[in-house]
Design an enzyme around this catalytic site. Structure first.
Site, PDB file in Angstrom:
ATOM      1  N   CYS A 114       0.822  -1.238   0.034  1.00 25.93           N
ATOM      2  CA  CYS A 114       0.073  -0.152   0.005  1.00 25.93           C
ATOM      3  C   CYS A 114       0.832   1.292   0.081  1.00 25.93           C
ATOM      4  O   CYS A 114       0.372   2.341  -0.410  1.00 25.93           O
ATOM      5  CB  CYS A 114      -0.951   0.004   1.360  1.00 25.93           C
ATOM      6  SG  CYS A 114      -1.866  -1.543   1.525  1.00 25.93           S
ATOM      7  N   HIS A 254      -3.793   6.768   2.247  1.00 28.19           N
ATOM      8  CA  HIS A 254      -4.040   5.151   1.737  1.00 28.19           C
ATOM      9  C   HIS A 254      -5.477   5.102   2.582  1.00 28.19           C
ATOM     10  O   HIS A 254      -5.565   5.282   3.790  1.00 28.19           O
ATOM     11  CB  HIS A 254      -2.809   4.204   2.366  1.00 28.19           C
ATOM     12  CG  HIS A 254      -3.420   2.880   2.162  1.00 28.19           C
ATOM     13  ND1 HIS A 254      -3.958   2.330   1.163  1.00 28.19           N
ATOM     14  CD2 HIS A 254      -3.559   1.958   2.823  1.00 28.19           C
ATOM     15  CE1 HIS A 254      -4.268   1.220   1.008  1.00 28.19           C
ATOM     16  NE2 HIS A 254      -3.833   0.763   2.298  1.00 28.19           N
ATOM     17  N   ASN A 284     -10.063  -1.029   0.429  1.00 31.60           N
ATOM     18  CA  ASN A 284      -8.952  -0.928   0.525  1.00 31.60           C
ATOM     19  C   ASN A 284      -8.047  -1.669  -0.819  1.00 31.60           C
ATOM     20  O   ASN A 284      -8.280  -2.868  -1.276  1.00 31.60           O
ATOM     21  CB  ASN A 284      -8.268  -1.917   1.536  1.00 31.60           C
ATOM     22  CG  ASN A 284      -6.660  -1.772   1.478  1.00 31.60           C
ATOM     23  OD1 ASN A 284      -5.938  -1.176   0.687  1.00 31.60           O
ATOM     24  ND2 ASN A 284      -6.328  -1.939   2.705  1.00 31.60           N
TER      25      ASN A 284
HETATM   26  N1  ACO Z   1     -17.670  -9.633  10.440  1.00 29.89           N
HETATM   27  C1  ACO Z   1     -17.996  -9.917  11.545  1.00 29.89           C
HETATM   28  N2  ACO Z   1     -17.207 -10.084  12.509  1.00 29.89           N
HETATM   29  C2  ACO Z   1     -15.890 -10.125  12.281  1.00 29.89           C
HETATM   30  C3  ACO Z   1     -15.418  -9.758  10.952  1.00 29.89           C
HETATM   31  C4  ACO Z   1     -16.446  -9.785  10.000  1.00 29.89           C
HETATM   32  N3  ACO Z   1     -16.037  -9.330   8.518  1.00 29.89           N
HETATM   33  N4  ACO Z   1     -14.067 -10.001  10.886  1.00 29.89           N
HETATM   34  C5  ACO Z   1     -13.856 -10.131  12.090  1.00 29.89           C
HETATM   35  N5  ACO Z   1     -14.815 -10.263  12.867  1.00 29.89           N
HETATM   36  C6  ACO Z   1     -14.818 -10.488  14.432  1.00 29.89           C
HETATM   37  C7  ACO Z   1     -13.717 -11.070  14.824  1.00 29.89           C
HETATM   38  O1  ACO Z   1     -13.701 -12.540  14.782  1.00 29.89           O
HETATM   39  C8  ACO Z   1     -13.708 -10.914  16.381  1.00 29.89           C
HETATM   40  O2  ACO Z   1     -14.706 -11.620  16.935  1.00 29.89           O
HETATM   41  P1  ACO Z   1     -14.274 -12.229  18.696  1.00 29.89           P
HETATM   42  O3  ACO Z   1     -14.293 -10.799  19.400  1.00 29.89           O
HETATM   43  O4  ACO Z   1     -15.720 -12.924  18.791  1.00 29.89           O
HETATM   44  O5  ACO Z   1     -13.258 -12.877  18.238  1.00 29.89           O
HETATM   45  C9  ACO Z   1     -14.232  -9.616  16.396  1.00 29.89           C
HETATM   46  O6  ACO Z   1     -14.950  -9.167  14.962  1.00 29.89           O
HETATM   47  C10 ACO Z   1     -13.241  -8.328  16.450  1.00 29.89           C
HETATM   48  O7  ACO Z   1     -12.244  -8.479  15.732  1.00 29.89           O
HETATM   49  P2  ACO Z   1     -10.800  -7.849  15.590  1.00 29.89           P
HETATM   50  O8  ACO Z   1      -9.909  -8.163  14.398  1.00 29.89           O
HETATM   51  O9  ACO Z   1     -10.506  -7.576  16.789  1.00 29.89           O
HETATM   52  O10 ACO Z   1     -11.423  -6.371  14.998  1.00 29.89           O
HETATM   53  P3  ACO Z   1     -10.901  -4.854  14.780  1.00 29.89           P
HETATM   54  O11 ACO Z   1     -11.735  -3.950  15.694  1.00 29.89           O
HETATM   55  O12 ACO Z   1      -9.528  -4.947  15.169  1.00 29.89           O
HETATM   56  O13 ACO Z   1     -11.079  -4.585  13.180  1.00 29.89           O
HETATM   57  C11 ACO Z   1      -9.805  -4.523  11.227  1.00 29.89           C
HETATM   58  C12 ACO Z   1     -10.466  -5.421  12.406  1.00 29.89           C
HETATM   59  C13 ACO Z   1     -10.916  -3.884  10.449  1.00 29.89           C
HETATM   60  C14 ACO Z   1      -9.152  -5.578  10.279  1.00 29.89           C
HETATM   61  C15 ACO Z   1      -8.878  -3.641  11.765  1.00 29.89           C
HETATM   62  O14 ACO Z   1      -7.945  -4.188  12.728  1.00 29.89           O
HETATM   63  C16 ACO Z   1      -8.123  -2.716  10.970  1.00 29.89           C
HETATM   64  O15 ACO Z   1      -8.567  -2.217  10.016  1.00 29.89           O
HETATM   65  N6  ACO Z   1      -6.840  -3.080  10.921  1.00 29.89           N
HETATM   66  C17 ACO Z   1      -5.653  -2.368   9.964  1.00 29.89           C
HETATM   67  C18 ACO Z   1      -5.631  -3.375   8.614  1.00 29.89           C
HETATM   68  C19 ACO Z   1      -5.041  -2.219   7.771  1.00 29.89           C
HETATM   69  O16 ACO Z   1      -4.919  -1.099   7.616  1.00 29.89           O
HETATM   70  N7  ACO Z   1      -4.509  -2.843   6.667  1.00 29.89           N
HETATM   71  C20 ACO Z   1      -3.515  -2.005   5.683  1.00 29.89           C
HETATM   72  C21 ACO Z   1      -2.733  -2.638   5.039  1.00 29.89           C
HETATM   73  S1  ACO Z   1      -3.594  -3.424   3.856  1.00 29.89           S
HETATM   74  C22 ACO Z   1      -2.119  -3.985   2.753  1.00 29.89           C
HETATM   75  O17 ACO Z   1      -1.182  -3.451   2.869  1.00 29.89           O
HETATM   76  C23 ACO Z   1      -2.180  -4.477   1.491  1.00 29.89           C
END
Ligand code: ACO
Length: 327
Positions: A114, A254, A284
């Site tokens: 990214c 990004h 993304n």
């Molecule tokens: N739908 C419903 N529930 C979900 C989903 C979904 N799609 N995905 C995960 N969950 C659940 C999980 O299983 C978890 O459940 P649990 O509490 O029962 O275990 C709960 O939701 C919370 O999951 P987390 O992973 O802790 O959620 P978080 O608030 O951290 O959000 C996210 C996840 C959106 C991925 C966030 O962490 C994020 O944006 N991280 C950064 C990602 C990023 O910026 N990537 C950029 C680089 S990409 C690249 O370089 C190609």
């Protein structure tokens, strides 16, 4: 012949026609529009059906030359930032060069996930200086849908496909357009975001481990990395430019997660009004996300000639890249 500075002469973007909404994903996996919207800001994304990374990048390159007073033969350099090429070889950029007939251009791909578009701006600038060349096309293009495990809700809802790019001219007329930059690589954190793993099926390989091409991400770790490193990188680039965050007209960040953009705006103490968002429409799109957003902002006249803009990308590697420029 001596050129001294750089200017973005044109912007363009391209995306697949097929739109996939959060509600549609909720029929395929255990997720909901509410979860995806609240956690990420994404509402829908474009997903390739017939399009490929090279076809979208070729469309962008064709639009860029059509918008300018140049033909493909005037292009000296074509670079494509991508983590989802059609092949390992030929490169996407070489395919684009052949498709548009840019016979005099050299072409190469950049893999910095990214951050690829900002890394590309840096590289194109340096190569135009070193080679004493004039016209370059830089494109960020991705087909991330082919790297998704559609049974993994934690990554499948996040990504989309598309391409965006710029035509850069090395010019002695415009002074101080590419003002400052800050690039970082934290390879020790690389395992928090992987995709496209390749194994070795050779009969001579002794370590025949199973491998997977699909995205694997520790979302929380990448989130923490982004909200710490991106504001630091922007502040370092601003310091080099002798500018304050208030003096930036527009932050083109990004588009990984609306909450990450909000945290970065907060850290920099700048109003969200200066942080345009299109993640709701595209998800993304990795290296394509900043040039697609830039193209929209230029076409909507939100970014105008003379505006100071801060481009900043972050992601796989892990990497961060910031460029401050006068549009
Ligand atoms: N739908 C419903 N529930 C979900 C989903 C979904 N799609 N995905 C995960 N969950 C659940 C999980 O299983 C978890 O459940 P649990 O509490 O029962 O275990 C709960 O939701 C919370 O999951 P987390 O992973 O802790 O959620 P978080 O608030 O951290 O959000 C996210 C996840 C959106 C991925 C966030 O962490 C994020 O944006 N991280 C950064 C990602 C990023 O910026 N990537 C950029 C680089 S990409 C690249 O370089 C190609």
């Amino acid at each position: 012949m001596k050129f001294e500075d750089f200017k973005i002469m044109a912007t363009a973007s391209s995306a697949p026609d097929h739109v996939v909404t959060n509600d549609e994903l909720a029929t395929m996996m255990d997720t909901s529009d509410e979860w995806i919207t609240q956690r990420t800001g994404i509402k829908r994304r474009r997903i390739a059906t017939e399009e490929t990374t090279s076809s979208m990048c070729t469309d962008v390159a064709t639009q860029l030359t059509a918008q300018s007073d140049l033909t493909a033969k005037d292009i000296d350099l074509i670079a494509v930032a991508t983590m989802s090429p059609d092949y390992l070889t030929p490169s996407v950029s070489a395919m684009v060069q052949g498709n548009i007939g840019a016979d005099h251009a050299i072409a190469f791909d950049i893999d910095a996930a990214c951050s690829g578009f900002v890394y590309g701006l840096h590289l194109v600038k340096q190569m135009l200086i070193a080679n004493q060349q004039k016209n370059a096309i830089l494109i960020g293009g991705e087909t991330l849908s082919k790297l998704l495990d559609w049974s993994d809700r934690s990554t499948a809802v996040l990504f989309g496909d598309g391409a965006g790019g710029v035509l850069i001219r090395n010019t002695a007329v415009d002074k101080g357009s590419f003002i400052s930059e800050d690039l970082r690589t934290l390879g020790n954190l690389g395992q928090y975001l992987t995709a496209g793993q390749t194994g070795n099926p050779s009969p001579f390989a002794t370590d025949q481990q199973p491998f997977s091409p699909f995205f694997k991400m520790n979302g929380r770790r990448v989130y923490s990395f982004a909200v710490k490193n991106v504001p630091e990188s922007i502040n370092d680039a601003l310091k080099q430019a002798n500018l304050t965050a208030d003096e930036v007209d527009c932050f083109v960040l990004h588009q990984a997660n609306r909450r990450i953009v909000e945290r970065i705006a907060d850290e920099l103490a700048v109003s969200m009004a200066k942080f345009p968002i299109n993640i709701d429409e595209y998800g993304n799109t990795a290296a394509a996300s900043e040039p697609i957003l830039l193209d929209q902002l230029v076409k909507q006249k939100i970014i105008k000639r003379g505006d100071v803009i801060a481009l900043s990308g972050f992601g796989g590697g892990l990497t961060v890249g910031t460029m401050i420029m006068k549009y």
